[in-house]
Scaffold this motif. Structure first.
Motif, PDB file in Angstrom:
ATOM      1  N   CYS A 195       0.929  -1.043   0.076  1.00 23.57           N
ATOM      2  CA  CYS A 195      -0.019  -0.046  -0.126  1.00 23.57           C
ATOM      3  C   CYS A 195       0.941   1.151  -0.041  1.00 23.57           C
ATOM      4  CB  CYS A 195      -0.813  -0.139   1.420  1.00 23.57           C
ATOM      5  SG  CYS A 195      -1.898   1.103   1.729  1.00 23.57           S
ATOM      6  N   ILE A 196       0.575   2.294  -0.673  1.00 26.17           N
ATOM      7  CA  ILE A 196       1.307   3.630  -0.726  1.00 26.17           C
ATOM      8  C   ILE A 196       0.335   4.541  -0.223  1.00 26.17           C
ATOM      9  CG2 ILE A 196       2.216   5.437  -2.407  1.00 26.17           C
ATOM     10  CD1 ILE A 196       2.951   2.615  -4.049  1.00 26.17           C
ATOM     11  N   CYS A 197       0.808   5.249   0.619  1.00 24.30           N
ATOM     12  CA  CYS A 197       0.110   6.498   1.433  1.00 24.30           C
ATOM     13  C   CYS A 197       0.765   7.905   0.965  1.00 24.30           C
ATOM     14  CB  CYS A 197       0.271   6.436   2.826  1.00 24.30           C
ATOM     15  SG  CYS A 197      -0.293   4.899   3.561  1.00 24.30           S
ATOM     16  N   PRO A 198       0.198   8.527  -0.218  1.00 23.34           N
ATOM     17  CA  PRO A 198       0.728   9.723  -0.865  1.00 23.34           C
ATOM     18  C   PRO A 198       0.234  10.796   0.245  1.00 23.34           C
ATOM     19  CG  PRO A 198      -0.594   8.551  -2.449  1.00 23.34           C
ATOM     20  CD  PRO A 198      -1.023   7.904  -1.018  1.00 23.34           C
ATOM     21  N   GLY A 199       0.976  11.821   0.055  1.00 26.62           N
ATOM     22  CA  GLY A 199       0.800  13.267   0.571  1.00 26.62           C
ATOM     23  C   GLY A 199       0.080  13.909  -0.615  1.00 26.62           C
ATOM     24  N   TYR A 200       0.112  15.177  -0.370  1.00 27.82           N
ATOM     25  CA  TYR A 200      -0.399  16.102  -1.333  1.00 27.82           C
ATOM     26  C   TYR A 200       0.068  15.683  -2.826  1.00 27.82           C
ATOM     27  CZ  TYR A 200      -2.482  20.370  -3.649  1.00 27.82           C
ATOM     28  OH  TYR A 200      -3.020  21.377  -4.347  1.00 27.82           O
ATOM     29  N   ILE A 201      -0.524  15.244  -3.940  1.00 26.53           N
ATOM     30  CA  ILE A 201      -0.218  15.107  -5.215  1.00 26.53           C
ATOM     31  C   ILE A 201      -0.930  16.295  -6.211  1.00 26.53           C
ATOM     32  CG2 ILE A 201       0.385  13.651  -7.086  1.00 26.53           C
ATOM     33  CD1 ILE A 201       2.079  12.742  -4.463  1.00 26.53           C
ATOM     34  N   GLU A 202      -0.302  16.552  -6.908  1.00 26.52           N
ATOM     35  CA  GLU A 202      -0.882  17.485  -7.770  1.00 26.52           C
ATOM     36  C   GLU A 202      -1.797  17.032  -8.908  1.00 26.52           C
ATOM     37  OE1 GLU A 202       2.460  19.543  -9.288  1.00 26.52           O
ATOM     38  OE2 GLU A 202       2.474  21.379  -7.786  1.00 26.52           O
ATOM     39  N   THR A 203      -3.118  16.731  -8.437  1.00 29.54           N
ATOM     40  CA  THR A 203      -4.099  16.366  -9.196  1.00 29.54           C
ATOM     41  C   THR A 203      -5.422  17.006  -8.981  1.00 29.54           C
ATOM     42  OG1 THR A 203      -5.182  14.578  -7.796  1.00 29.54           O
ATOM     43  CG2 THR A 203      -3.136  13.943  -8.560  1.00 29.54           C
ATOM     44  N   PRO A 204      -6.315  16.758  -9.839  1.00 27.00           N
ATOM     45  CA  PRO A 204      -7.588  17.473  -9.827  1.00 27.00           C
ATOM     46  C   PRO A 204      -8.553  17.259  -8.744  1.00 27.00           C
ATOM     47  CG  PRO A 204      -7.530  16.428 -12.118  1.00 27.00           C
ATOM     48  CD  PRO A 204      -6.379  15.806 -11.321  1.00 27.00           C
ATOM     49  N   ILE A 205      -8.038  16.063  -7.733  1.00 25.99           N
ATOM     50  CA  ILE A 205      -8.860  15.846  -6.459  1.00 25.99           C
ATOM     51  C   ILE A 205      -8.533  17.008  -5.437  1.00 25.99           C
ATOM     52  CG2 ILE A 205      -6.979  14.822  -5.013  1.00 25.99           C
ATOM     53  CD1 ILE A 205      -9.091  12.645  -4.600  1.00 25.99           C
ATOM     54  N   GLN A 206      -7.651  17.962  -5.916  1.00 25.50           N
ATOM     55  CA  GLN A 206      -7.385  19.076  -4.892  1.00 25.50           C
ATOM     56  C   GLN A 206      -8.376  20.302  -5.319  1.00 25.50           C
ATOM     57  OE1 GLN A 206      -5.630  18.352  -2.614  1.00 25.50           O
ATOM     58  NE2 GLN A 206      -4.005  16.848  -3.466  1.00 25.50           N
ATOM     59  N   ASP A 207      -9.170  20.137  -5.921  1.00 27.95           N
ATOM     60  CA  ASP A 207     -10.109  21.232  -6.533  1.00 27.95           C
ATOM     61  C   ASP A 207     -10.974  21.890  -5.237  1.00 27.95           C
ATOM     62  OD1 ASP A 207      -9.325  21.115  -8.909  1.00 27.95           O
ATOM     63  OD2 ASP A 207     -11.322  20.509 -10.076  1.00 27.95           O
ATOM     64  N   TYR A 208     -11.205  21.018  -4.158  1.00 33.00           N
ATOM     65  CA  TYR A 208     -12.140  21.283  -3.230  1.00 33.00           C
ATOM     66  C   TYR A 208     -11.356  22.398  -2.275  1.00 33.00           C
ATOM     67  CZ  TYR A 208      -9.299  18.373  -0.120  1.00 33.00           C
ATOM     68  OH  TYR A 208      -8.401  17.900   0.686  1.00 33.00           O
ATOM     69  N   ASN A 209      -9.973  22.545  -2.511  1.00 36.81           N
ATOM     70  CA  ASN A 209      -9.221  23.591  -1.712  1.00 36.81           C
ATOM     71  C   ASN A 209      -9.480  24.953  -2.270  1.00 36.81           C
ATOM     72  OD1 ASN A 209      -7.876  21.594   0.386  1.00 36.81           O
ATOM     73  ND2 ASN A 209      -6.943  20.739  -1.535  1.00 36.81           N
ATOM     74  N   THR A 210      -8.843  26.062  -1.352  1.00 35.67           N
ATOM     75  CA  THR A 210      -8.801  27.294  -1.962  1.00 35.67           C
ATOM     76  C   THR A 210      -7.198  27.346  -2.550  1.00 35.67           C
ATOM     77  OG1 THR A 210      -8.182  28.360   0.159  1.00 35.67           O
ATOM     78  CG2 THR A 210     -10.611  28.154  -0.549  1.00 35.67           C
ATOM     79  N   GLN A 211      -7.135  28.462  -3.172  1.00 35.93           N
ATOM     80  CA  GLN A 211      -5.683  28.589  -3.642  1.00 35.93           C
ATOM     81  C   GLN A 211      -4.756  29.091  -2.378  1.00 35.93           C
ATOM     82  OE1 GLN A 211      -4.512  28.934  -7.184  1.00 35.93           O
ATOM     83  NE2 GLN A 211      -2.659  28.497  -5.832  1.00 35.93           N
ATOM     84  N   LYS A 212      -5.439  29.766  -1.223  1.00 35.21           N
ATOM     85  CA  LYS A 212      -4.609  30.187  -0.057  1.00 35.21           C
ATOM     86  C   LYS A 212      -4.362  29.219   0.365  1.00 35.21           C
ATOM     87  CE  LYS A 212      -4.427  33.312   3.806  1.00 35.21           C
ATOM     88  NZ  LYS A 212      -3.382  32.402   4.390  1.00 35.21           N
ATOM     89  N   GLU A 213      -5.217  28.137   0.828  1.00 37.56           N
ATOM     90  CA  GLU A 213      -5.161  26.848   1.740  1.00 37.56           C
ATOM     91  C   GLU A 213      -3.935  26.084   0.830  1.00 37.56           C
ATOM     92  OE1 GLU A 213      -9.373  25.824   3.369  1.00 37.56           O
ATOM     93  OE2 GLU A 213      -8.842  24.987   1.320  1.00 37.56           O
ATOM     94  N   ILE A 214      -3.749  26.024  -0.288  1.00 32.13           N
ATOM     95  CA  ILE A 214      -2.782  25.421  -1.013  1.00 32.13           C
ATOM     96  C   ILE A 214      -1.406  25.905  -1.028  1.00 32.13           C
ATOM     97  CG2 ILE A 214      -1.955  24.770  -3.351  1.00 32.13           C
ATOM     98  CD1 ILE A 214      -4.811  24.126  -4.097  1.00 32.13           C
ATOM     99  N   SER A 215      -1.282  27.180  -1.005  1.00 31.30           N
ATOM    100  CA  SER A 215      -0.090  27.978  -1.008  1.00 31.30           C
ATOM    101  C   SER A 215       0.425  27.962   0.349  1.00 31.30           C
ATOM    102  CB  SER A 215      -0.092  29.255  -1.544  1.00 31.30           C
ATOM    103  OG  SER A 215      -1.176  29.968  -1.410  1.00 31.30           O
ATOM    104  N   ASP A 216      -0.454  28.036   1.410  1.00 28.86           N
ATOM    105  CA  ASP A 216      -0.055  28.000   2.915  1.00 28.86           C
ATOM    106  C   ASP A 216       0.557  26.598   3.146  1.00 28.86           C
ATOM    107  OD1 ASP A 216      -0.873  30.729   3.199  1.00 28.86           O
ATOM    108  OD2 ASP A 216      -2.609  30.086   4.311  1.00 28.86           O
ATOM    109  N   TYR A 217      -0.100  25.731   2.663  1.00 29.04           N
ATOM    110  CA  TYR A 217       0.041  24.212   2.767  1.00 29.04           C
ATOM    111  C   TYR A 217       1.529  23.859   2.401  1.00 29.04           C
ATOM    112  CZ  TYR A 217      -0.522  19.030   3.279  1.00 29.04           C
ATOM    113  OH  TYR A 217      -0.349  17.670   3.609  1.00 29.04           O
ATOM    114  N   LYS A 218       1.735  24.330   0.973  1.00 28.60           N
ATOM    115  CA  LYS A 218       2.958  24.191   0.371  1.00 28.60           C
ATOM    116  C   LYS A 218       4.397  24.597   1.378  1.00 28.60           C
ATOM    117  CE  LYS A 218       4.875  24.636  -4.393  1.00 28.60           C
ATOM    118  NZ  LYS A 218       4.271  24.898  -5.619  1.00 28.60           N
ATOM    119  N   LYS A 219       4.141  25.753   1.941  1.00 27.00           N
ATOM    120  CA  LYS A 219       5.239  26.280   2.806  1.00 27.00           C
ATOM    121  C   LYS A 219       5.689  25.245   3.990  1.00 27.00           C
ATOM    122  CE  LYS A 219       3.728  30.777   1.680  1.00 27.00           C
ATOM    123  NZ  LYS A 219       2.633  31.849   2.100  1.00 27.00           N
TER     124      LYS A 219
END
Ligand SMILES: NC(=O)c1ccc[n+]([C@@H]2O[C@H](COP(=O)([O-])OP(=O)(O)OC[C@H]3O[C@@H](n4cnc5c(N)ncnc54)[C@H](O)[C@@H]3O)[C@@H](O)[C@H]2O)c1
Length: 261
Positions: A195-219
């Motif tokens: 089994c593989i447990c991915p973290g945040y992968i850049e795919t369309p499943i992320q559409d439910y997030n806001t842009q700000k949530e995504i950039s804050d998380y990346k940091k």
């Protein structure tokens, strides 16, 4: 990328949810490695995301064929037993075998236990967990015939945290456990299950997030970038290869260090 070309030649590989995102990346890499790739999904067209995969023009099978590989699309709802029966019969009739099953199809519906409906909960769990149970169960016959059958399940780092709703995260925890159970039971046939447990992968499943949530998380990420489908594909190809012959019942976190802290 490993040089595994010869190893995967003539292997029949099924990737669920292979039309988009992580599944697409896995399917393309198996295609490059010489496997016969069956892409099973509810839709053939790749999802177009708000933030990621915004300009995909080919289907996964088209992309594999463009690279010189062998692939076909088969429409299948991986939460539906009848639909899965149709897929398994198709593989039996057309290829007569299955060597590698990648249970990747999955979905997330945002919401807390207070606002998610029972129907939504069922939908998520039916795909993320029941689908893997059904596909694995119905593939056993063909995987047994393979000299070294492989089941590779895509869970999530959310398997170990309670933050992603009452359906998604618990379904992923259960996938980790189901993988172990399958490994214990099918080891006698030289079938491994990991089994593989991915973290945040850049795919369309992320559409439910806001842009700000995504950039804050990346940091917050130690490696300072999100993962790409190919980061997961690399791990999947390892579990599918003979380099992992003595690994079964394991989970591998692939998250750029996200859950290290
Ligand atoms: N992207 C991430 O950050 C991330 C992180 C951890 C785990 N995951 C897991 O990885 C897997 C793939 O996710 P993704 O990010 O590529 O998602 P995605 O939404 O980009 O792609 C999912 C694919 O599954 C297909 N699908 C949906 N319902 C289906 C069904 N009933 N039957 C068959 N196919 C169906 C979709 O059509 C799509 O092609 C999922 O199991 C997901 O939970 C993703």
């Amino acid at each position: 990328m490993y040089d595994l070309n010869s190893e995967f030649k003539d292997k029949v590989c099924l990737i669920t949810g292979g039309s988009s995102g992580i599944g697409r990346g896995i399917a393309i890499d198996f295609g490059k490695a010489g496997a016969k790739v069956i892409v099973a999904d509810i839709q053939e067209k790749s999802k177009i995301g708000k933030y990621h995969d915004t300009d995909i023009k080919t289907t996964t099978s088209e992309e594999i064929k463009k690279n010189g590989g062998i692939s076909e699309f088969f429409e299948c709802d991986c939460s539906d037993e009848k639909s899965i029966n149709g897929l398994i019969s198709h593989i039996e009739n057309k290829y007569g075998k299955l060597d590698i099953l990648v249970n990747n199809a999955g979905m997330h519906i945002p919401g807390t236990i207070e606002d998610i409906s029972v129907k939504e909960w069922d939908k998520v769990v039916n795909l993320n967990l029941r689908g893997i149970f059904l596909l694995s169960k119905k593939s056993i016959g063909m995987l047994k015939q393979s000299k070294s059958g492989r089941i590779i399940n895509i869970a999530s780092i959310h398997a170990f945290h309670g933050v992603l709703g009452p359906a998604y995260a618990p379904s992923k925890s259960a996938v980790v456990n189901l993988t172990k159970n399958i490994a214990i039971t099918l080891g006698k046939y030289n079938i491994t299950a990991n089994c593989i447990c991915p973290g945040y992968i850049e795919t369309p499943i992320q559409d439910y997030n806001t842009q700000k949530e995504i950039s804050d998380y990346k940091k917050t990420l130690p490696l300072n970038r999100f993962g790409k489908p190919s980061d997961i594909a690399n791990a999947v190809l390892f579990f599918a290869s003979n380099k992992s012959d003595w690994i079964t019942g394991a989970y591998l976190i692939v998250d750029g260090g996200d859950s290290a802290s």
